[in-house]
Design an enzyme around this catalytic site. Structure first.
Site, PDB file in Angstrom:
ATOM      1  N   ASP A 149       0.824  -1.206   0.000  1.00  0.00           N
ATOM      2  CA  ASP A 149       0.000   0.000   0.000  1.00  0.00           C
ATOM      3  C   ASP A 149       0.859   1.258   0.000  1.00  0.00           C
ATOM      4  OD1 ASP A 149      -2.483  -1.252  -0.055  1.00  0.00           O
ATOM      5  OD2 ASP A 149      -2.444  -1.591   2.100  1.00  0.00           O
ATOM      6  N   ASP A 184      -4.403  -5.304  -5.813  1.00  0.00           N
ATOM      7  CA  ASP A 184      -4.087  -3.869  -5.860  1.00  0.00           C
ATOM      8  C   ASP A 184      -2.633  -3.548  -6.184  1.00  0.00           C
ATOM      9  OD1 ASP A 184      -6.719  -3.490  -5.192  1.00  0.00           O
ATOM     10  OD2 ASP A 184      -6.338  -2.992  -3.096  1.00  0.00           O
ATOM     11  N   ASP A 327     -13.848  -3.488   5.152  1.00  0.00           N
ATOM     12  CA  ASP A 327     -12.783  -2.884   4.347  1.00  0.00           C
ATOM     13  C   ASP A 327     -11.890  -1.981   5.186  1.00  0.00           C
ATOM     14  OD1 ASP A 327     -13.584  -4.001   1.860  1.00  0.00           O
ATOM     15  OD2 ASP A 327     -15.170  -2.510   1.703  1.00  0.00           O
TER      16      ASP A 327
END
Length: 353
Positions: A149, A184, A327
């Site tokens: 991330d 992602d 989430d």
């Protein structure tokens, strides 16, 4: 032509009993010959029917097998679901909710693997062993990538990941599984510098090689239809080894409509040599407002996992993100990954099926 005994007229002086006996014997012989002929013909016809029927049966069985399970050859396995804990908790689930939450407990969902696994090889092995015992295919997710991330990373972390993914692949053993590679990671590359981006695609490419070498199917995650352009995603996928992968995945933990995902995925496929893809339909059963991505309100369960899809390029609809798992601390949710019963109830109530 000389008449035979049976053809010629009976002489007047011939004993009357001889002619009927001869006729009877001849008729019996002819009947036996005809019976033998029919029996022989019957055997031949039966054999041909058996061969044709058997061939047709096996062809039909093969077609049904292929049509039902696609390239995977078996149904997807149902992982023990957090909703089961809620259902087993005495007095906590009203009767009306039991049927709703059963939609979750009876549907195959993916198992995620990451930093929380103390022994990655043993944990993966336990999951695929259970699926194999059930005669089914497990769906797994790798989520261990360094600075996934956009946090800080280091060469030592990249080296540690390579060790980790080899242990993951070793856990697969001789079993085959569907593996979603690092959700992602591809669309989030913008936050990395050039060195970080090269490292990321190299790590993913190595992951694909390890997974595919084990005999499983690797699908590199590629975001969704409302994030990056098809050309950007395709370029990154090619750098990350899509040529060696089974394909790519879309909509993991998101809410985009299936028709939009198929349109976008088809564009990416055309730019990556016709690669197939899988979709996460776990939470896209209802349209949500705007481009919500975190505990979107008004969402509903989407199509159940299946290989019967609306496009020949889509290998399967899957539930990759566990529906009902938060989430993050947005829209009133608990920390990411924590089971959220009220959200699960909403998803099940608003399911598309």
């Amino acid at each position: 032509m000389r008449p035979t005994q049976l053809d010629r007229p009976r002489p007047q002086d011939e004993p009357p009993s001889l002619y009927p006996e001869a006729v009877a014997r001849a008729k019996a012989a002819a009947a036996k010959a005809e019976s033998t002929r029919k029996f022989a013909v019957g055997l031949v016809v039966s054999g041909l029917v058996a061969i044709i029927t058997g061939t047709a049966f096996f062809a039909l069985a093969a077609n049904l097998h292929q049509d039902t399970y696609g390239r995977f050859g078996a149904p997807f396995d149902v992982e023990p679901h957090p909703a089961g804990q809620t259902l087993r908790a005495n007095g906590t689930v009203p009767a009306a909710d039991t049927a709703l939450l059963a939609k979750l407990t009876t549907t195959p969902t993916a198992t995620w693997f990451g930093p929380w696994n103390g022994n990655i090889r043993a944990d993966v092995a336990a999951r695929v062993d259970q699926a194999a015992a059930d005669g089914k295919i497990a769906v797994l997710v790798t989520y261990e990538l360094p600075h996934g991330d956009c946090g800080s990373g280091s060469p030592s972390m990249a080296s540690a990941y390579r060790t980790w993914i080899r242990q993951f692949a070793a856990g697969l053993g001789h079993h085959r599984a569907v593996v979603i590679v690092e959700p992602d990671a591809i669309p989030l590359m913008d936050c990395l510098n050039a060195t970080g981006q090269r490292e990321r695609v190299a790590i993913i490419k190595d992951s694909v090689q390890q997974i595919e070498r084990s005999g499983s199917w690797a699908y590199i995650d590629a975001g969704h239809s409302a994030w990056k352009s098809a050309s950007v995603i395709a370029s990154r996928l090619k750098a990350a080894g899509i040529a060696q992968a089974a394909g790519f995945s879309l909509n993991v933990a998101n809410y985009q409509p299936t028709k939009d995902l198929i349109a976008f995925g088809s564009q990416v496929s055309a730019l990556t040599g016709g690669k197939h893809f899988v979709l996460d339909t776990g939470r896209n059963g209802r349209a949500v407002a705007g481009n919500a991505w975190c505990n979107a309100s008004g969402a509903g369960l989407g199509a159940r996992p299946t290989t019967h899809t609306a496009s020949p390029l889509v290998d399967a609809y899957l539930w990759i993100k566990t529906p009902g798992s938060s989430d993050g601390t947005c829209n009133g949710g608990p920390p990411a990954g924590v089971w959220w019963p009220s959200y699960a109830r909403m998803l099940a109530t608003r399911a598309s099926f």
